[in-house]
Design an enzyme around this catalytic site. Structure first.
Site, PDB file in Angstrom:
ATOM      1  N   CYS A   6       0.826  -1.213   0.000  1.00 40.15           N
ATOM      2  CA  CYS A   6       0.000   0.000   0.000  1.00 40.15           C
ATOM      3  C   CYS A   6       0.859   1.262   0.000  1.00 40.15           C
ATOM      4  CB  CYS A   6      -0.889  -0.033   1.240  1.00 40.15           C
ATOM      5  SG  CYS A   6      -2.429   0.828   0.977  1.00 40.15           S
ATOM      6  N   ASP A 130      -6.004  -3.305  11.386  1.00 44.14           N
ATOM      7  CA  ASP A 130      -4.825  -2.445  11.512  1.00 44.14           C
ATOM      8  C   ASP A 130      -4.677  -2.079  12.988  1.00 44.14           C
ATOM      9  OD1 ASP A 130      -2.687  -0.803  10.915  1.00 44.14           O
ATOM     10  OD2 ASP A 130      -3.883   0.796   9.985  1.00 44.14           O
TER      11      ASP A 130
HETATM   12  O1  LIG Z   1      -0.604   4.999   4.729  1.00 40.46           O
HETATM   13  C1  LIG Z   1      -1.253   6.007   5.041  1.00 40.46           C
HETATM   14  O2  LIG Z   1      -0.737   7.117   5.029  1.00 40.46           O
HETATM   15  C2  LIG Z   1      -2.692   5.869   5.430  1.00 40.46           C
HETATM   16  C3  LIG Z   1      -3.438   7.022   5.641  1.00 40.46           C
HETATM   17  C4  LIG Z   1      -4.770   6.943   5.997  1.00 40.46           C
HETATM   18  C5  LIG Z   1      -5.375   5.693   6.128  1.00 40.46           C
HETATM   19  C6  LIG Z   1      -4.643   4.535   5.923  1.00 40.46           C
HETATM   20  C7  LIG Z   1      -3.309   4.591   5.585  1.00 40.46           C
HETATM   21  N1  LIG Z   1      -2.538   3.446   5.391  1.00 40.46           N
HETATM   22  C8  LIG Z   1      -2.938   2.114   5.706  1.00 40.46           C
HETATM   23  O3  LIG Z   1      -2.431   1.735   6.982  1.00 40.46           O
HETATM   24  C9  LIG Z   1      -2.257   0.331   7.024  1.00 40.46           C
HETATM   25  C10 LIG Z   1      -1.023  -0.069   7.792  1.00 40.46           C
HETATM   26  O4  LIG Z   1       0.119   0.614   7.408  1.00 40.46           O
HETATM   27  P1  LIG Z   1       1.580   0.230   8.005  1.00 40.46           P
HETATM   28  O5  LIG Z   1       1.997  -1.048   7.328  1.00 40.46           O
HETATM   29  O6  LIG Z   1       1.463   0.108   9.476  1.00 40.46           O
HETATM   30  O7  LIG Z   1       2.455   1.365   7.598  1.00 40.46           O
HETATM   31  C11 LIG Z   1      -2.265  -0.145   5.590  1.00 40.46           C
HETATM   32  O8  LIG Z   1      -3.491  -0.850   5.383  1.00 40.46           O
HETATM   33  C12 LIG Z   1      -2.344   1.100   4.760  1.00 40.46           C
HETATM   34  O9  LIG Z   1      -3.232   0.893   3.697  1.00 40.46           O
END
Ligand SMILES: O=C(O)c1ccccc1N[C@@H]1O[C@H](COP(=O)(O)O)[C@@H](O)[C@H]1O
Length: 216
Positions: A6, A130
């Site tokens: 992502c 998450d």
């Molecule tokens: O990544 C971002 O900036 C974000 C902003 C707003 C909503 C979701 C976002 N990201 C999502 O967060 C999870 C976990 O991320 P990480 O691996 O802990 O960095 C992932 O599903 C992103 O899609």
């Protein structure tokens, strides 16, 4: 196993990550995020991808009309709802975007938060768990307490997210059995700039740990 990477912002990186083995790429459509991309930027990445790569737009507390507009303009195949969207909202979105995967992300603060999840199983196609962060919606690099998820077994497919990295992925998958995984900051140099060496190492790890991954 489904592997979603992502926070893609650059066409060459999207193409390379798909070639390395990602099944799904995610695009952040939340304007406050440092990983935010416009429809035009999403289209530029999508044009580089084979048709079989899923393309998910990540939204948080957007209106159905806003999502519809981005969807129409960008070549997405699915939507991830990362805010406080209700089951009723998810049903409305499903009517507006039929035949589109809807993923509801839940930011899990404690084990009670998992009880709330059942109310979404008839409204969306996929769940995503998450980690909770008091100030940020996502992309935080914070991990969930995987122990509390050992018996988590909803009626629809689900993705594990939150602070996953090439270094901790096999540990996570030895405790939890998701249908897929989702990584963002754990495979980055800086927000929105993916580290292709880390992505390659992730797939090496997943290959090495195949016998551990019971649900592939
Ligand atoms: O990544 C971002 O900036 C974000 C902003 C707003 C909503 C979701 C976002 N990201 C999502 O967060 C999870 C976990 O991320 P990480 O691996 O802990 O960095 C992932 O599903 C992103 O899609």
């Amino acid at each position: 196993m489904r592997v979603k990477i992502c926070g893609i912002t650059q066409p060459e990186q999207g193409k390379a990550i798909a070639q390395l083995g990602a099944t799904t790429l995610g695009f952040i459509c939340v304007s406050a995020s440092p990983r935010y991309v416009t429809c035009q930027q999403i289209r530029a990445v999508v044009e580089q991808l084979p048709d079989n790569i899923e393309r998910i737009g990540v939204f948080a507390n957007a209106t159905v009309e806003e999502i519809y507009q981005v969807f129409a303009d960008s070549g997405l195949t699915g939507v991830q709802l990362h805010g406080d969207e209700s089951p009723e909202y998810c049903l409305k979105l499903r009517q507006v975007l039929p035949n589109t995967e809807i993923i509801k992300a839940l930011r899990v603060k404690n084990s009670q938060a998992l009880e709330q999840i059942d109310i979404y199983t008839n409204c969306v196609d996929t769940l995503l768990l998450d980690a909770y962060h008091p100030q940020q919606l996502g992309g935080t690099g914070k991990t969930l307490d995987w122990n509390t998820l050992e018996t988590f077994n909803p009626q629809i497919p689900w993705l594990l997210a939150g602070g996953l990295t090439p270094d901790n992925i096999l540990n996570a998958l030895s405790q939890v059995i998701p249908h897929g995984i989702d990584l963002s900051s754990g495979v980055e140099i800086a927000p929105g700039d993916k580290d292709l060496r880390k992505v390659a190492r992730l797939f090496e790890q997943l290959g090495d740990g195949e016998s551990l991954i019971r649900n592939s």
